[in-house]
Scaffold this active site. Sequence first.
Site, PDB file in Angstrom:
ATOM      1  N   LYS A  18       0.846  -1.572  -0.101  1.00  0.00           N
ATOM      2  CA  LYS A  18      -0.115  -0.034  -0.729  1.00  0.00           C
ATOM      3  C   LYS A  18       0.794   0.809  -0.279  1.00  0.00           C
ATOM      4  CE  LYS A  18      -4.568   1.108   2.493  1.00  0.00           C
ATOM      5  NZ  LYS A  18      -4.608   1.221   4.283  1.00  0.00           N
TER       6      LYS A  18
HETATM    7  C1  E4P Z   1      -8.665   1.260   4.673  1.00  0.00           C
HETATM    8  O1  E4P Z   1      -7.346   1.165   3.438  1.00  0.00           O
HETATM    9  C2  E4P Z   1      -7.899   2.756   5.406  1.00  0.00           C
HETATM   10  O2  E4P Z   1      -6.869   2.386   6.059  1.00  0.00           O
HETATM   11  C3  E4P Z   1      -9.244   2.668   6.151  1.00  0.00           C
HETATM   12  O3  E4P Z   1     -10.290   2.793   5.864  1.00  0.00           O
HETATM   13  C4  E4P Z   1      -8.902   3.940   6.785  1.00  0.00           C
HETATM   14  O4  E4P Z   1     -10.646   4.489   7.504  1.00  0.00           O
HETATM   15  P1  E4P Z   1     -10.520   5.276   8.965  1.00  0.00           P
HETATM   16  O5  E4P Z   1     -10.979   6.714   8.309  1.00  0.00           O
HETATM   17  O6  E4P Z   1     -11.843   4.876   9.830  1.00  0.00           O
HETATM   18  O7  E4P Z   1      -9.090   5.770   9.213  1.00  0.00           O
END
Ligand code: E4P
Length: 217
Positions: A83
């Site tokens: 990622k």
């Molecule tokens: C997923 O890949 C993200 O890291 C995650 O959904 C972020 O979510 P949040 O906005 O609740 O931290």
Amino acid sequence: MKFFIDSGNLREIESLVPLGIIDGVTTNPSLMAKEPGDPRALIKQICRTVLGPVSAEVVATDAAGMIAEGRELAKIDEHVVVKVPFTKAGVTACRTLSNEGIRVNVTLIFSPTQALLAAKVGAAYVSPFVGRLDDIASDGMGLVRQIVEIFDQFEYTTEVLVASVRSPMHIVEAARMGADVCTCPVAVIEACFKHPLTDLGLEKFLKDWEKAQAARA
Ligand code: E4P
């Protein structure tokens, strides 16, 4: 639509995998920071548990650092998806890693142009953050609709991964729009299993059955 768990917590992941509804996992540095122990070992355990794509995020901010870190993360397990944040460095790293056959999830997507540029450099996934847009009175799911519409015009293999999910309604809308993946915190997946009419209905079925058995005894 595929369901991923948005968590770095192995116990949470292990509690849902046996249901057969989980296709993968997403983590991020904030989620991983909550977990004790060696992060690489944890990613390996998560991969062996879910046996599907597991996003592990780089923390380098320059392209060379992201590429080096991405290569190391990809060595942990065949299921690792690297990622990277949507920055110029992230886009550069995405192109290099994708060309090497490493799957990349471009994260922190908040506009359709970001998603389009990530797709152009071979991202396996783009992650629009719907909840964080809703939090600032923007239309999170509207962004997903635009990305799905744009990707439908071309032949990108990039999957739309709806992230920052806050409620089952985000899941419903993502599915209606034809998003490829929805990554959800465990609490949101648990909420999908709760319906008062199901609980009441089951209670009545079982009571009626018991009554009939007692009458026959
Ligand atoms: C997923 O890949 C993200 O890291 C995650 O959904 C972020 O979510 P949040 O906005 O609740 O931290």
